[in-house]
Design an enzyme around this catalytic site. Structure first.
Site, PDB file in Angstrom:
ATOM      1  N   TYR A 151     -63.219  -4.599  32.817  1.00  0.00           N
ATOM      2  CA  TYR A 151     -62.556  -5.914  32.927  1.00  0.00           C
ATOM      3  C   TYR A 151     -61.535  -5.924  34.069  1.00  0.00           C
ATOM      4  CZ  TYR A 151     -60.157 -10.069  30.945  1.00  0.00           C
ATOM      5  OH  TYR A 151     -59.601 -11.311  30.730  1.00  0.00           O
ATOM      6  N   LYS A 155     -61.661  -8.400  37.304  1.00  0.00           N
ATOM      7  CA  LYS A 155     -60.563  -9.347  37.518  1.00  0.00           C
ATOM      8  C   LYS A 155     -59.898  -9.108  38.871  1.00  0.00           C
ATOM      9  CE  LYS A 155     -60.912 -11.912  33.833  1.00  0.00           C
ATOM     10  NZ  LYS A 155     -61.545 -13.239  34.000  1.00  0.00           N
TER      11      LYS A 155
END
Ligand code: NAP
Length: 250
Positions: A151, A155
């Site tokens: 993640y 991001k």
């Protein structure tokens, strides 16, 4: 572009749903996209009940064919495309030594490839009309977060994508920015608490203690910043990542 058409992905819940409601309340006609049609229909019905205009579409943003079909359906049903806010997302957290390739791949496909696919399909409509507003969703996790190698990587990647699209699409009158939320009270953070076996209220209190504003955020607080970035008040803002985290890094 007094009355615009806006696509919001992942808008059946959480930050996407709040953003869709806010854009509609400010006059945009909104295409509410989500993985499943049920939650998308719920958000669209709320918008219509409040006097706005909205349609619901099921679309898996990680699939090019689905994205292109949903953009075509949106343009046909609502008559154009001026705004895109990409909120679709999921987490598959684990420490690096336990993270499966599948959990890495689905996070990359949903967030990074998904943002690329929707932005690419949207700009085809925005470039010829010399108008567009694109907002992608990053996270404070881009700065690094234990248990989120997949993640955090996507991001951070979304921040690079944002800046690059701002450079490439700026000459065509298209603003591209990102919001980077900190801890926001949504199903995503609730699911994290469930997975690690911590009471959600306790997790919120722990997170709040680390946040300068001493509380966690609400979806509308991200949605209002996304709506600002889509507005003419932000007409000369492009390629920026705005942290919405109650402090400099959440
Ligand atoms: P949420 O309440 O779980 O909503 C995310 C939505 O995205 C869900 O409706 C989900 O559908 C949908 N989705 C998942 N995979 C998809 C796909 N392949 N195609 C289309 N839609 C898909 O989460 P949220 O907290 O509002 O998160 C929204 C965005 O903010 C995400 O990008 C997230 O990474 C980011 N963010 C959230 C926080 C936070 O603290 N909540 C912090 C920083 C960044 P299903 O329900 O069917 O799975």
């Amino acid at each position: 572009m007094a009355e615009r058409v806006a696509i919001v992905t992942g808008a059946g819940r959480g930050i996407g749903a709040a953003t869709a409601r806010i854009l509609a309340a400010r006059g945009d006609r909104v295409a509410v996209w989500d993985l499943d049609i049920g939650p998308a229909e719920e958000t669209a019905a709320e918008i219509r009940a409040a006097g706005g205009e909205a349609i619901a579409l099921a679309c898996d943003v990680s699939r090019r064919d689905a994205v292109e079909a949903a953009v075509a359906q949106t343009v046909q049903a609502l008559g154009g495309l001026g705004v895109l806010v990409a909120c679709a997302g999921l987490t598959r957290d684990n420490l690096i030594h336990k993270m499966s390739e599948e959990d890495f791949d689905i996070v990359v496909a949903t967030h990074l490839k998904g943002s690329f696919l929707v932005a690419q399909a949207a700009q085809r409509h925005m470039v010829p009309q010399r108008y567009g507003k694109i907002v992608l969703t990053s996270s404070t996790s881009a700065l690094g977060n234990r248990g989120q190698a997949n993640y955090a990587a996507v991001k951070a990647g979304i921040q690079g994508l944002t800046r690059t699209l701002a450079i490439e699409l700026g000459p065509f009158g298209i603003n591209v920015n990102a919001v980077a939320p900190g801890f926001i009270e949504t199903r995503m953070t609730r699911q994290t608490a469930e997975r690690v076996g911590v009471d959600f209220e306790q997790m919120k209190a722990q997170a709040a203690a680390e946040i300068p504003l001493r509380r966690v955020g609400q979806p509308e607080e991200v949605g209002r910043v996304a709506a600002f970035l889509c507005s003419d008040d932000a007409s000369f803002v492009s390629g920026q990542v705005i942290y919405v985290a109650g402090g400099p890094r959440g």
